[in-house]
Write an enzyme that holds these catalytic residues in place. Structure first.
Site, PDB file in Angstrom:
ATOM      1  N   PRO A  87       0.840  -1.205   0.000  1.00 57.34           N
ATOM      2  CA  PRO A  87       0.000   0.000   0.000  1.00 57.34           C
ATOM      3  C   PRO A  87       0.875   1.256   0.000  1.00 57.34           C
ATOM      4  O   PRO A  87       1.800   1.362   0.792  1.00 57.34           O
ATOM      5  CB  PRO A  87      -0.793  -0.101   1.304  1.00 57.34           C
ATOM      6  CG  PRO A  87      -0.697  -1.529   1.724  1.00 57.34           C
ATOM      7  CD  PRO A  87       0.606  -2.040   1.175  1.00 57.34           C
ATOM      8  N   GLU A  88       0.592   2.168  -0.919  1.00 53.84           N
ATOM      9  CA  GLU A  88       1.319   3.433  -0.937  1.00 53.84           C
ATOM     10  C   GLU A  88       0.399   4.526  -0.373  1.00 53.84           C
ATOM     11  O   GLU A  88      -0.710   4.238   0.052  1.00 53.84           O
ATOM     12  CB  GLU A  88       1.795   3.742  -2.359  1.00 53.84           C
ATOM     13  CG  GLU A  88       2.810   2.682  -2.832  1.00 53.84           C
ATOM     14  CD  GLU A  88       3.822   3.212  -3.841  1.00 53.84           C
ATOM     15  OE1 GLU A  88       4.262   4.360  -3.683  1.00 53.84           O
ATOM     16  OE2 GLU A  88       4.169   2.470  -4.766  1.00 53.84           O
TER      17      GLU A  88
END
Ligand SMILES: [Zn+2]
Length: 275
Positions: A2-3
């Protein structure tokens, strides 16, 4: 992994179910994730009302009067708001139970993390956790811009892509978004950070803001391990220009997209459009 856009999407997804509600209990199914879970989580959080849900870099903070729970999704973490009787899977490590209110049924905030690179930590009131203390500005605020990049990069010989991904320079610009922003700004990711001119950094900072805002708008990228809070995958991975497209034609000029490893991360760029 996840960014920033996925974490912000998660924050927006869970916040309406959390803010203003009291925690009725905490279930820790293991003593640690990436790091040991501090005892304050179980001792101090129950009975507290969640006043705000904040994102800082890729951390989420659940603020209460007694302190703040600090969460990181790591490589594969997912936060979901579920009914209290939702079946428990083997990677469901933490449940934070939320009271019934006049408008909402009881719920649990569940943290699921198969690879356990995520964390759940505690920040006492009025303090800044050491993980947050040395972070650079948020990319979507006015504190971040081209002049800052230009100033901090003088004399730096590291590749501009690695400089852009340095959390002390600006937070939350991960591999995908650094690759895409450098493509949009026409900058070769391998170029020395100190050799990029001021006006090119102004353009780069603008592209970072535009692409991150665009990604948040669309709910984040689709990655194998990531699901949005409602369990649906993100949906714009196919719209990326260079990331994950090695050997495929550049969408602008048709030149095959190149790939190389830079700082142990895959980097993608168009050798014609990026100089
Ligand atoms: Zn091109």
């Amino acid at each position: 992994m996840p960014e920033l856009p996925e974490v912000e999407t998660t924050r927006r997804g869970i916040a309406p179910y959390l803010i203003g509600r009291r925690v009725t209990g905490v279930i820790l199914r293991r003593p640690d994730l990436r790091w040991p879970i501090p005892p304050e989580i179980g001792a101090l959080l129950p009975g507290q009302r969640i006043d705000a849900v904040e994102r800082r870099a890729k951390y989420l903070l659940l603020h209460t009067e007694a302190g703040s729970a600090l969460l990181h999704l790591g490589m594969s973490g997912v936060l979901r708001v579920l009914p209290p009787d939702a079946p428990v899977g083997k990677h469901d490590h933490v449940d934070i139970a939320l009271e019934r209110t006049s408008t909402q049924a009881p719920r649990i905030l569940r943290f699921t993390d198969p690879r356990r690179f995520g964390c759940l930590l505690w920040q006492p009131p009025g303090e800044t956790h050491e993980l947050l203390a040395k972070l650079g500005p948020e990319p979507l605020t006015d504190a971040f811009g081209g002049d800052l990049l230009w100033r901090l990069s003088r004399g730096r010989t590291a590749a501009v892509k690695l400089f852009l991904m340095d959390n002390a320079v600006v937070v939350g610009v991960g591999n995908i978004y650094a690759s895409e922003a450098l493509f949009a700004a026409g900058i070769d990711p391998r170029r020395a950070a100190g050799a990029v001119a001021r006006e090119r950094y102004v353009r780069l900072a603008g592209e970072v803001k535009r692409i991150l805002a665009w990604a948040i708008e669309r709910g984040g990228t689709t990655l194998r391990d990531f699901l949005s809070p409602d369990g649906l995958p993100g949906y714009f991975f196919r719209e990326l220009n260079v990331y994950g497209r090695a050997g495929e034609p550049c969408r602008v000029c048709g030149t095959p997209v190149r790939q190389a490893v830079l700082g142990q991360r895959s980097t993608f760029w168009c050798p014609h459009c990026q100089r």
